[in-house]
Scaffold this active site. Structure first.
Site, PDB file in Angstrom:
ATOM      1  N   SER A 156       0.855  -1.188   0.000  1.00 44.61           N
ATOM      2  CA  SER A 156       0.000   0.000   0.000  1.00 44.61           C
ATOM      3  C   SER A 156       0.890   1.237   0.000  1.00 44.61           C
ATOM      4  CB  SER A 156      -0.875  -0.007   1.255  1.00 44.61           C
ATOM      5  OG  SER A 156      -1.490   1.263   1.428  1.00 44.61           O
ATOM      6  N   TYR A 202      -0.340  -0.633  10.573  1.00 46.50           N
ATOM      7  CA  TYR A 202      -0.576  -0.975   9.164  1.00 46.50           C
ATOM      8  C   TYR A 202       0.503  -0.349   8.287  1.00 46.50           C
ATOM      9  CZ  TYR A 202      -3.042  -1.493   4.709  1.00 46.50           C
ATOM     10  OH  TYR A 202      -3.384  -1.817   3.409  1.00 46.50           O
TER      11      TYR A 202
HETATM   12  P1  NAP Z   1     -10.402  -7.460   2.770  1.00 45.97           P
HETATM   13  O1  NAP Z   1     -11.599  -7.368   1.912  1.00 45.97           O
HETATM   14  O2  NAP Z   1     -10.492  -7.130   4.215  1.00 45.97           O
HETATM   15  O3  NAP Z   1      -9.775  -8.916   2.584  1.00 45.97           O
HETATM   16  C1  NAP Z   1      -8.653  -9.297   3.306  1.00 45.97           C
HETATM   17  C2  NAP Z   1      -8.397 -10.769   3.060  1.00 45.97           C
HETATM   18  O4  NAP Z   1      -7.271 -11.166   3.846  1.00 45.97           O
HETATM   19  C3  NAP Z   1      -9.589 -11.648   3.490  1.00 45.97           C
HETATM   20  O5  NAP Z   1      -9.690 -12.740   2.615  1.00 45.97           O
HETATM   21  C4  NAP Z   1      -9.146 -12.114   4.867  1.00 45.97           C
HETATM   22  O6  NAP Z   1      -9.759 -13.317   5.294  1.00 45.97           O
HETATM   23  C5  NAP Z   1      -7.672 -12.327   4.576  1.00 45.97           C
HETATM   24  N1  NAP Z   1      -6.887 -12.530   5.786  1.00 45.97           N
HETATM   25  C6  NAP Z   1      -6.741 -11.714   6.856  1.00 45.97           C
HETATM   26  N2  NAP Z   1      -5.969 -12.308   7.771  1.00 45.97           N
HETATM   27  C7  NAP Z   1      -5.623 -13.523   7.274  1.00 45.97           C
HETATM   28  C8  NAP Z   1      -4.844 -14.610   7.741  1.00 45.97           C
HETATM   29  N3  NAP Z   1      -4.260 -14.592   8.954  1.00 45.97           N
HETATM   30  N4  NAP Z   1      -4.689 -15.699   6.950  1.00 45.97           N
HETATM   31  C9  NAP Z   1      -5.268 -15.743   5.745  1.00 45.97           C
HETATM   32  N5  NAP Z   1      -6.047 -14.769   5.249  1.00 45.97           N
HETATM   33  C10 NAP Z   1      -6.212 -13.664   6.010  1.00 45.97           C
HETATM   34  O7  NAP Z   1      -9.233  -6.503   2.226  1.00 45.97           O
HETATM   35  P2  NAP Z   1      -8.787  -6.093   0.753  1.00 45.97           P
HETATM   36  O8  NAP Z   1      -9.121  -4.674   0.586  1.00 45.97           O
HETATM   37  O9  NAP Z   1      -9.227  -7.096  -0.254  1.00 45.97           O
HETATM   38  O10 NAP Z   1      -7.208  -6.166   0.956  1.00 45.97           O
HETATM   39  C11 NAP Z   1      -6.381  -7.094   0.288  1.00 45.97           C
HETATM   40  C12 NAP Z   1      -4.954  -6.568   0.349  1.00 45.97           C
HETATM   41  O11 NAP Z   1      -4.903  -5.275  -0.300  1.00 45.97           O
HETATM   42  C13 NAP Z   1      -4.438  -6.329   1.765  1.00 45.97           C
HETATM   43  O12 NAP Z   1      -3.095  -6.736   1.865  1.00 45.97           O
HETATM   44  C14 NAP Z   1      -4.546  -4.823   1.944  1.00 45.97           C
HETATM   45  O13 NAP Z   1      -3.632  -4.317   2.884  1.00 45.97           O
HETATM   46  C15 NAP Z   1      -4.249  -4.347   0.532  1.00 45.97           C
HETATM   47  N6  NAP Z   1      -4.757  -2.990   0.240  1.00 45.97           N
HETATM   48  C16 NAP Z   1      -6.096  -2.724   0.214  1.00 45.97           C
HETATM   49  C17 NAP Z   1      -6.537  -1.446  -0.083  1.00 45.97           C
HETATM   50  C18 NAP Z   1      -8.005  -1.093  -0.164  1.00 45.97           C
HETATM   51  O14 NAP Z   1      -8.319   0.090  -0.405  1.00 45.97           O
HETATM   52  N7  NAP Z   1      -8.923  -2.024  -0.019  1.00 45.97           N
HETATM   53  C19 NAP Z   1      -5.604  -0.424  -0.347  1.00 45.97           C
HETATM   54  C20 NAP Z   1      -4.238  -0.726  -0.293  1.00 45.97           C
HETATM   55  C21 NAP Z   1      -3.839  -2.016  -0.019  1.00 45.97           C
HETATM   56  P3  NAP Z   1     -11.106 -13.308   6.213  1.00 45.97           P
HETATM   57  O15 NAP Z   1     -12.253 -13.114   5.281  1.00 45.97           O
HETATM   58  O16 NAP Z   1     -11.066 -14.640   6.865  1.00 45.97           O
HETATM   59  O17 NAP Z   1     -10.954 -12.164   7.193  1.00 45.97           O
END
Ligand code: NAP
Length: 235
Positions: free
Chosen positions: A143, A158
């Site tokens: 990020s 984070y």
């Molecule tokens: P999300 O919808 O909250 O999904 C996060 C995923 O990670 C879910 O599948 C969650 O599983 C899984 N997870 C969390 N802890 C875990 C563990 N211990 N073992 C295995 N899986 C685990 O978030 P997202 O927005 O898709 O984010 C995905 C990635 O993009 C992350 O690394 C985040 O930091 C990055 N990111 C997101 C944004 C944004 O705007 N959304 C921006 C920059 C970067 P559960 O369903 O079981 O919780």
């Protein structure tokens, strides 16, 4: 000669950006192992994709559990004998209310276990398989909140975890120099997921694009970089 299908492991594939990365990779003909820490959520995601004509396999993986990382490595080695693509997507962002001045170590430690140690252990698990065949694509979903060049306050655990994940990218890319293993970080932008919230500007399709591009880089593609919208961004 038919081209061998690439094998990919994607972490946190049951929803959000990870789910979309699985969908796009599978649509490109990659043999995707969608992983999730919750078996029911993971198998449901696979079932939804299968109904859309996009078959993927499921394997449980809690990146915060070294035993679970060991089990998926054994599974992949036994079932395929190789791994071509690793997408470290799973992440947590649990310190919205905190500042660098008051965040507690338990929050920092939990965040690091998922966002940094998990990806580190997975790289350590799969790099030997990648080295054996001199082929690998590792994508660390980071990020700009972890970018030192754009660092601001709030979300301290984070932010610092994503800075550390970027450092891991640099270390492994350096150590893989002279090989056909490409290690890169990417930022998906602000994406409408459970983490990004409904006000975010991007769809998951847009958010996943650069990760999929990096996961399918041709030989000689970039390594050791930080990307958004398929373009290099500052660390
Ligand atoms: P999300 O919808 O909250 O999904 C996060 C995923 O990670 C879910 O599948 C969650 O599983 C899984 N997870 C969390 N802890 C875990 C563990 N211990 N073992 C295995 N899986 C685990 O978030 P997202 O927005 O898709 O984010 C995905 C990635 O993009 C992350 O690394 C985040 O930091 C990055 N990111 C997101 C944004 C944004 O705007 N959304 C921006 C920059 C970067 P559960 O369903 O079981 O919780």
């Amino acid at each position: 000669m038919t081209q061998e299908r690439k094998i990919a492991v994607v972490t946190g594939g049951n929803k959000g950006i990870g789910y979309e990365i699985c969908r796009q990779l599978a649509q490109k003909g990659v043999d995707v192992i969608l992983t999730a820490r919750d078996e029911a959520r993971g198998t449901k995601a696979c079932e939804t994709l299968r109904k859309q004509g996009v078959p993927v396999r499921f394997h449980p993986l809690d990146v915060d559990d070294p035993g679970s990382v060991g089990r998926i490595r054994e599974f992949v080695e036994r079932a395929f004998g190789r791994l071509d693509i690793l997408v470290n997507n799973a992440g947590i962002n649990i310190d919205a209310e905190k500042t660098g001045a008051n965040v507690d170590l338990e929050t920092v430690s939990r965040t690091f276990r998922t966002n940094v140690y998990g990806p580190l252990l997975l790289c350590q698990a799969f790099l030997p398989l990648m080295r054996q065949r001199n082929f690998g694509r590792i994508v660390n979903v980071s990020s700009t909140m972890g970018s030192l060049a754009e660092m601001a306050g709030g979300y301290p655990a984070y932010r610092i975890s994503k800075t550390a994940l970027n450092a891991l990218t640099r270390v492994l890319a350096y150590e893989s120099m002279g090989t056909n293993i490409r290690v890169n970080s990417m930022c998906p932008g602000w994406v409408r997921t459970d983490m990004g919230g409904p006000e975010a500007e991007r769809s998951t399709e847009e958010g996943a694009d650069t990760a999929v591009w990096l996961a399918t880089l041709p030989d000689g593609g970039p390594t050791g970089g930080f990307f958004r919208d398929r373009k290099r961004i500052p660390w």
